[in-house]
Design a protein around this motif. Structure first.
Motif, PDB file in Angstrom:
ATOM      1  N   VAL A   1       0.325   3.837 -12.196  1.00 20.27           N
ATOM      2  CA  VAL A   1       0.366   3.132 -10.916  1.00 20.27           C
ATOM      3  C   VAL A   1      -0.635   1.985 -10.940  1.00 20.27           C
TER       4      VAL A   1
ATOM      5  N   THR B   1       3.976  -3.992 -10.287  1.00 18.73           N
ATOM      6  CA  THR B   1       4.252  -4.100  -8.854  1.00 18.73           C
ATOM      7  C   THR B   1       5.410  -5.044  -8.585  1.00 18.73           C
TER       8      THR B   1
ATOM      9  N   PRO C   1       3.651   3.313  -5.152  1.00 21.55           N
ATOM     10  CA  PRO C   1       2.411   4.094  -5.262  1.00 21.55           C
ATOM     11  C   PRO C   1       1.294   3.223  -5.846  1.00 21.55           C
TER      12      PRO C   1
ATOM     13  N   GLN D   1      -3.196   3.230  -6.768  1.00 25.27           N
ATOM     14  CA  GLN D   1      -4.423   4.004  -6.954  1.00 25.27           C
ATOM     15  C   GLN D   1      -5.558   3.179  -6.383  1.00 25.27           C
TER      16      GLN D   1
END
Length: 113
Positions: A46, A91, A103, A105
């Motif tokens: 992520v 992304t 998602p 982090q």
């Protein structure tokens, strides 16, 4: 997306304000395509995101005669934003392929101040 677009210092401004065509034309887009094609045998990490706030000014003008305007009000506003430290290409690949949620982090140190 709104938080990413608010990022004032971004070298990725064109991507955060982009659309599917811009994202698919990014020079690293195909690398993400390859990474996602492996599937669950080698999951894609992520994106790492850090959240900040910045001060900005909202200026309201009023017209004076036909071509001139005068500052009516200046408000200082606090603008939240996020920066993607690692994972911009992942992304934009997800966005270009219709992901409505992505998602991320966020390091726990981001909550200490």
């Amino acid at each position: 997306m709104e938080l990413w677009r608010n990022e004032p210092y971004s070298s990725e401004h064109a991507l955060s304000h982009g659309n599917e065509t811009i994202w698919r034309n990014d020079y690293k887009f195909n690398r993400a395509q390859q990474g996602f094609s492996i599937g669950s045998k080698n999951p894609v990490p992520v994106a790492n995101v850090v959240c900040y706030q910045t001060k900005s000014h909202h200026i309201t003008y009023e017209r004076k005669m036909l071509m001139f305007k005068k500052i009516k009000e200046v408000k200082e506003i606090t603008l939240p934003y996020m920066a993607i430290d690692d994972g911009v290409t992942r992304t934009i690949w997800l966005l270009a392929n219709g992901a409505s949620r992505i998602p991320i982090q966020v390091p726990t140190s981001a909550f200490n101040g």
